[in-house]
Design a protein around this motif. Structure first.
Motif, PDB file in Angstrom:
ATOM      1  N   HIS A 199       0.830  -1.215   0.000  1.00  0.00           N
ATOM      2  CA  HIS A 199       0.000   0.000   0.000  1.00  0.00           C
ATOM      3  C   HIS A 199       0.861   1.260   0.000  1.00  0.00           C
ATOM      4  O   HIS A 199       0.675   2.162  -0.830  1.00  0.00           O
ATOM      5  CB  HIS A 199      -0.919  -0.060   1.220  1.00  0.00           C
ATOM      6  N   GLN A 254      -5.485  10.763   2.332  1.00  0.00           N
ATOM      7  CA  GLN A 254      -6.278   9.782   3.074  1.00  0.00           C
ATOM      8  C   GLN A 254      -7.182  10.451   4.114  1.00  0.00           C
ATOM      9  O   GLN A 254      -7.276  10.003   5.260  1.00  0.00           O
ATOM     10  CB  GLN A 254      -5.363   8.751   3.733  1.00  0.00           C
ATOM     11  N   GLU A 270     -12.279  10.237   2.849  1.00  0.00           N
ATOM     12  CA  GLU A 270     -13.205   9.179   3.254  1.00  0.00           C
ATOM     13  C   GLU A 270     -13.725   9.374   4.681  1.00  0.00           C
ATOM     14  O   GLU A 270     -14.719   8.760   5.077  1.00  0.00           O
ATOM     15  CB  GLU A 270     -12.542   7.795   3.122  1.00  0.00           C
ATOM     16  N   VAL A 273      -6.997   9.213  -1.763  1.00  0.00           N
ATOM     17  CA  VAL A 273      -8.124   8.633  -1.041  1.00  0.00           C
ATOM     18  C   VAL A 273      -8.135   7.124  -1.295  1.00  0.00           C
ATOM     19  O   VAL A 273      -7.826   6.669  -2.400  1.00  0.00           O
ATOM     20  CB  VAL A 273      -9.451   9.276  -1.510  1.00  0.00           C
ATOM     21  N   PRO A 274      -8.436   6.319  -0.278  1.00  0.00           N
ATOM     22  CA  PRO A 274      -8.466   4.871  -0.497  1.00  0.00           C
ATOM     23  C   PRO A 274      -9.669   4.439  -1.332  1.00  0.00           C
ATOM     24  O   PRO A 274     -10.745   5.045  -1.253  1.00  0.00           O
ATOM     25  CB  PRO A 274      -8.542   4.300   0.920  1.00  0.00           C
ATOM     26  N   PHE A 275      -9.475   3.393  -2.123  1.00  0.00           N
ATOM     27  CA  PHE A 275     -10.573   2.757  -2.847  1.00  0.00           C
ATOM     28  C   PHE A 275     -10.848   1.367  -2.283  1.00  0.00           C
ATOM     29  O   PHE A 275     -11.978   0.920  -2.237  1.00  0.00           O
ATOM     30  CB  PHE A 275     -10.233   2.662  -4.341  1.00  0.00           C
ATOM     31  N   THR A 276      -9.772   0.689  -1.839  1.00  0.00           N
ATOM     32  CA  THR A 276      -9.909  -0.638  -1.230  1.00  0.00           C
ATOM     33  C   THR A 276      -9.201  -0.635   0.118  1.00  0.00           C
ATOM     34  O   THR A 276      -7.981  -0.531   0.184  1.00  0.00           O
ATOM     35  CB  THR A 276      -9.274  -1.726  -2.117  1.00  0.00           C
ATOM     36  N   TRP A 277      -9.965  -0.698   1.181  1.00  0.00           N
ATOM     37  CA  TRP A 277      -9.381  -0.802   2.522  1.00  0.00           C
ATOM     38  C   TRP A 277     -10.486  -1.159   3.497  1.00  0.00           C
ATOM     39  O   TRP A 277     -11.661  -0.843   3.259  1.00  0.00           O
ATOM     40  CB  TRP A 277      -8.712   0.505   2.961  1.00  0.00           C
ATOM     41  N   ASP A 336     -15.504   6.707   9.171  1.00  0.00           N
ATOM     42  CA  ASP A 336     -15.082   6.140   7.894  1.00  0.00           C
ATOM     43  C   ASP A 336     -16.349   5.957   7.068  1.00  0.00           C
ATOM     44  O   ASP A 336     -17.132   5.044   7.320  1.00  0.00           O
ATOM     45  CB  ASP A 336     -14.357   4.801   8.121  1.00  0.00           C
ATOM     46  N   ARG A 371     -16.023   5.052   0.001  1.00  0.00           N
ATOM     47  CA  ARG A 371     -15.016   4.675  -0.977  1.00  0.00           C
ATOM     48  C   ARG A 371     -15.541   5.198  -2.317  1.00  0.00           C
ATOM     49  O   ARG A 371     -16.701   4.942  -2.667  1.00  0.00           O
ATOM     50  CB  ARG A 371     -14.807   3.153  -1.033  1.00  0.00           C
ATOM     51  N   SER A 398     -14.951   5.806  -6.570  1.00  0.00           N
ATOM     52  CA  SER A 398     -14.232   5.389  -7.775  1.00  0.00           C
ATOM     53  C   SER A 398     -13.617   6.597  -8.474  1.00  0.00           C
ATOM     54  O   SER A 398     -13.915   7.755  -8.149  1.00  0.00           O
ATOM     55  CB  SER A 398     -15.182   4.673  -8.739  1.00  0.00           C
ATOM     56  N   ASN A 402      -5.679   2.789  -3.781  1.00  0.00           N
ATOM     57  CA  ASN A 402      -5.927   4.222  -3.591  1.00  0.00           C
ATOM     58  C   ASN A 402      -5.954   4.933  -4.934  1.00  0.00           C
ATOM     59  O   ASN A 402      -5.460   4.415  -5.940  1.00  0.00           O
ATOM     60  CB  ASN A 402      -4.813   4.870  -2.749  1.00  0.00           C
TER      61      ASN A 402
END
Length: 236
Positions: free
Chosen positions: A22, A99, A102, A128-132, A140, A143, A145, A227
């Motif tokens: 990551h 980060q 979100e 910004v995270p997309f998968t976490w 939180d 997410r 796209s 991300n």
């Protein structure tokens, strides 16, 4: 205001770290974006412990860090919400935020506030995270796209320079696998103890990290990513 939370303190990452994949792709893209787009006076929005100041300080004339709560190292200059920044219009040449989006429920207002405090011609650099998995709960919320990010920034008036995935599907898959395995270490079962020995003592984590980075570079496919980084300009 939220309670003080532990935050990232620096940019050093170890190849045996469970979040190496990551951070490897994220930090690489942040450094490139700062080198090419940071300038003048910078607002570190959601700054925490300002882990990236070492990178952006030589590129800017001054910097200010704001956050919703004081950081563990007490490095936040202004405690405020990202949706109500206490700065004048057209005050900064660069807005930098990593980060954070979100964790802001009214993320439309956050981006509009970033636009307001930027000078014409100024840049925003945001990740910004997309998968976490869920983190810093209960704060939180989303997410988003790459298509949602494009709409969000253009709605606020920004001109998109680029949106880039920080790593592709192989990075995301192996990082999520490690996150899943490490989440079992809190249990006192025999299975959990065996997994902990394999991944920590026998260096399975190090091997997976190295393979994941190699595979992601060789077979890049960002249909799935960890991300996104967005670089955009205030053009008016």
């Amino acid at each position: 205001m939220r309670q003080e939370m532990p935050r990232l303190k620096g940019m050093a990452i170890k190849k045996k770290s469970p979040d190496y994949i990551h951070l490897y792709f994220l930090m690489q893209d942040i450094k490139e974006a700062l080198n090419n787009h940071a300038k003048g006076s910078l607002l570190d929005l959601g700054c925490g412990n300002k882990p990236y100041k070492e990178w952006y300080a030589p590129l800017t004339t001054e910097s200010t860090g704001c956050d919703a709560t004081q950081s563990t190292e007490h490095l936040v200059d202004t405690i405020c919400l990202a949706t109500a920044l206490p700065y004048n219009n057209s005050n900064f040449d660069t807005v930098f935020s990593t980060q954070v989006l979100e964790h802001v429920y009214d993320h439309h207002s956050m981006i509009k506030e970033a636009y307001r405090v930027l000078k014409p011609g100024g840049n925003i650099i945001l990740t910004v995270p997309f998968t976490w998995e869920l983190h810093e709960e209960p704060y939180d919320f989303f997410r988003i796209s790459k298509h949602g990010l494009k709409e969000l920034f253009e709605e606020a008036g920004f001109e998109i320079s680029y949106i880039k995935a920080n790593g592709g599907k192989w990075a995301a898959m192996f990082q999520m696998m490690l996150n899943t395995v490490y989440s079992t270490f809190k249990y006192k079962t025999v299975k959990a103890k065996i997994l902990k020995m394999l991944f920590l003592e026998l260096r399975f984590t190090w091997l997976i990290n190295q393979f994941a980075v190699w595979a992601d570079k060789k077979y890049r496919d960002d249909v799935w990513t960890l991300n996104y980084i967005v670089v955009a300009k205030k053009v008016e």
